[in-house]
Design an enzyme around this catalytic site. Structure first.
Site, PDB file in Angstrom:
ATOM      1  N   ALA A 124       7.505  -5.054   4.943  1.00  0.00           N
ATOM      2  CA  ALA A 124       7.206  -5.427   6.325  1.00  0.00           C
ATOM      3  C   ALA A 124       6.337  -6.680   6.365  1.00  0.00           C
ATOM      4  O   ALA A 124       5.598  -6.976   5.421  1.00  0.00           O
ATOM      5  CB  ALA A 124       6.474  -4.293   7.047  1.00  0.00           C
ATOM      6  N   TRP A 125       6.442  -7.397   7.467  1.00  0.00           N
ATOM      7  CA  TRP A 125       5.463  -8.413   7.836  1.00  0.00           C
ATOM      8  C   TRP A 125       4.333  -7.652   8.509  1.00  0.00           C
ATOM      9  O   TRP A 125       4.493  -7.094   9.585  1.00  0.00           O
ATOM     10  CB  TRP A 125       6.101  -9.417   8.793  1.00  0.00           C
ATOM     11  CG  TRP A 125       5.175 -10.441   9.391  1.00  0.00           C
ATOM     12  CD1 TRP A 125       4.067 -10.202  10.147  1.00  0.00           C
ATOM     13  CD2 TRP A 125       5.289 -11.870   9.304  1.00  0.00           C
ATOM     14  NE1 TRP A 125       3.482 -11.371  10.536  1.00  0.00           N
ATOM     15  CE2 TRP A 125       4.211 -12.425  10.035  1.00  0.00           C
ATOM     16  CE3 TRP A 125       6.188 -12.736   8.704  1.00  0.00           C
ATOM     17  CZ2 TRP A 125       4.025 -13.789  10.168  1.00  0.00           C
ATOM     18  CZ3 TRP A 125       6.011 -14.098   8.834  1.00  0.00           C
ATOM     19  CH2 TRP A 125       4.939 -14.617   9.556  1.00  0.00           C
ATOM     20  N   MET A 185       0.822  -1.210   0.000  1.00  0.00           N
ATOM     21  CA  MET A 185       0.000   0.000   0.000  1.00  0.00           C
ATOM     22  C   MET A 185       0.855   1.258   0.000  1.00  0.00           C
ATOM     23  O   MET A 185       0.707   2.138  -0.857  1.00  0.00           O
ATOM     24  CB  MET A 185      -0.943  -0.011   1.208  1.00  0.00           C
ATOM     25  CG  MET A 185      -1.837   1.205   1.311  1.00  0.00           C
ATOM     26  SD  MET A 185      -3.169   0.998   2.531  1.00  0.00           S
ATOM     27  CE  MET A 185      -2.226   0.686   4.034  1.00  0.00           C
ATOM     28  N   TYR A 241       4.596  -8.260  16.863  1.00  0.00           N
ATOM     29  CA  TYR A 241       4.800  -7.335  15.745  1.00  0.00           C
ATOM     30  C   TYR A 241       5.557  -6.097  16.209  1.00  0.00           C
ATOM     31  O   TYR A 241       6.536  -5.664  15.572  1.00  0.00           O
ATOM     32  CB  TYR A 241       3.442  -6.952  15.167  1.00  0.00           C
ATOM     33  CG  TYR A 241       3.486  -5.852  14.141  1.00  0.00           C
ATOM     34  CD1 TYR A 241       3.923  -6.090  12.848  1.00  0.00           C
ATOM     35  CD2 TYR A 241       3.065  -4.557  14.469  1.00  0.00           C
ATOM     36  CE1 TYR A 241       3.952  -5.075  11.905  1.00  0.00           C
ATOM     37  CE2 TYR A 241       3.082  -3.543  13.529  1.00  0.00           C
ATOM     38  CZ  TYR A 241       3.521  -3.810  12.254  1.00  0.00           C
ATOM     39  OH  TYR A 241       3.548  -2.792  11.319  1.00  0.00           O
ATOM     40  N   LYS A 256       9.353  -4.666  15.084  1.00  0.00           N
ATOM     41  CA  LYS A 256       9.552  -3.328  14.537  1.00  0.00           C
ATOM     42  C   LYS A 256      10.498  -2.504  15.400  1.00  0.00           C
ATOM     43  O   LYS A 256      11.252  -1.666  14.880  1.00  0.00           O
ATOM     44  CB  LYS A 256       8.206  -2.609  14.400  1.00  0.00           C
ATOM     45  CG  LYS A 256       7.258  -3.233  13.388  1.00  0.00           C
ATOM     46  CD  LYS A 256       7.785  -3.183  11.962  1.00  0.00           C
ATOM     47  CE  LYS A 256       7.571  -1.849  11.330  1.00  0.00           C
ATOM     48  NZ  LYS A 256       7.899  -1.842   9.866  1.00  0.00           N
TER      49      LYS A 256
END
Length: 277
Positions: free
Chosen positions: A59-60, A11, A121, A125
Site C-alpha cells: 500500500a501507499w 509492518m 488515501y 483504498k
C-alpha cells in the site's frame, strides 16, 4: 497451500510471514516492493498465478502525501488491486482501512456501511476494495495499526516518552488500536476457514482516543500517564483530514468460526515486550 504476500517488507507483511512460518507453512512467496511492483499488470499476473491465497498488504501509506499526489497513491492503493483481482479472484484478500468512511458515525460501522472517504488515501483504498469485491474476493479493513516493524503511533509515544517531560495528544479522534501481529493471525485464520468472500473488519474490540492510547502506552511502560496531556485536532493541522470516529463492527466473523480480535488494551499489553526500544 501456496501463499503470495505482497508488501512483505512492511509492518503487516512481515507479521504475516512470521505467522505463516510459525504455522508451518513453507510454500510462501514473500514479495516486497523490490520483488514485485503491483502496478505492473504482467508482473502481478505472473506472481499471483498458481497461488492458493494472495494477501495484498502492499500500500501507499503516506496519508498526507496522497493529498498532493492522489494519482500515484490511487495507482497503488486502488488501480493496482485490479491486476491482482483479475488473476486471483476469490483467492485475493485485500487489506483495507477505516479511511473509506467519513468518520461521522456515532456507532461502529457495519461491514456493509456505504463508503464515504474524506481524503485521497481513502478514495484510493475504496477503489481497491471495489476491485477485490467485484472479482469475488475478500476485503479486511483495519484501523490504527501498530506493530514491531516500521514507524507507528505506539512506538512514537515510547520514543517521545524518553525525550520529553510531557506529550500533547489529540482526544477528539476515536478508534480501535490494533496490533499488526494479531491481525496477521486473524487474516491467516480467515483464509483457512472456508469463509465466504466479502468484507470483514480486522480491528481490536473496544475503542479509545489517541490520548487514551498514549496514556495506556505510558502505563504499560511503567511511566506516569499524567505526562500525556489532551489536546484537539485543530492544534495539529495536517494536509489530509482524518475521520473523527473509526470504530468498526465485527458481526461478520460469526459466520466464519473465527473469533473477532480481543480488546485493544489486552492486545497492547501483549504487544509491549516487542514494541519497547
Amino acid at each position: 497451500m501456496r501463499w503470495l504476500i505482497t508488501g512483505a517488507g512492511g509492518m503487516l507483511g512481515r507479521d504475516l510471514c512470521a505467522v505463516l512460518a510459525a504455522a508451518g507453512e513453507t510454500d510462501v512467496v514473500a514479495a516486497g516492493r523490490a520483488d514485485l511492483d503491483i502496478t505492473d499488470a504482467d508482473a502481478v499476473r505472473a506472481a499471483a498465478d498458481g497461488a492458493d491465497v494472495v494477501v495484498n498488504a502492499a500500500a501507499w501509506t503516506n496519508v498526507d502525501g496522497a493529498e498532493t499526489d492522489e494519482q500515484a497513491a490511487s495507482a497503488v492503493n486502488g488501480h493496482a488491486v485490479r491486476h491482482l483481482a483479475e488473476t486471483a479472484g476469490k483467492r485475493l484478500i485485500q487489506v483495507s482501512t477505516d479511511y473509506v468512511f467519513d468518520g461521522a458515525a456515532a456507532v461502529p460501522y457495519a461491514e456493509e456501511a456505504p463508503r464515504a472517504p474524506i481524503n485521497a488515501y481513502g478514495r484510493g483504498k475504496a477503489i481497491g476494495e471495489q476491485a477485490a469485491l467485484s472479482a469475488g474476493g475478500f476485503v479486511v479493513r483495519t484501523a490504527w495499526l501498530y506493530g514491531e516493524h516500521g514507524p507507528n503511533f505506539v512506538r512514537t509515544m515510547l520514543r517521545l516518552a524518553a525525550a520529553r517531560d510531557t506529550v500533547d495528544v489529540v482526544d477528539d479522534q476515536v478508534g480501535p488500536p490494533t496490533w499488526s501481529f494479531a491481525l496477521a493471525g486473524q487474516i491467516v485464520a480467515l483464509a483457512r476457514s472456508g469463509a465466504q468472500p466479502g468484507v470483514y473488519h480486522g480491528t481490536a474490540s473496544g475503542s479509545t482516543s489517541w490520548f487514551g492510547l498514549a496514556r495506556a502506552v505510558f502505563e504499560e511502560a511503567g511511566l506516569a500517564p499524567e505526562r500525556v496531556r489532551p489536546t484537539t485536532s485543530d492544534k495539529f493541522v495536517r494536509p489530509a483530514p482524518r475521520p473523527a470516529y473509526s470504530v468498526l463492527g465485527h458481526d461478520r466473523w460469526a459466520e466464519t468460526g473465527v473469533a473477532p480480535l480481543p480488546s485493544w488494551r489486552s492486545m497492547l499489553h501483549e504487544a509491549m515486550p516487542v514494541l519497547r526500544p
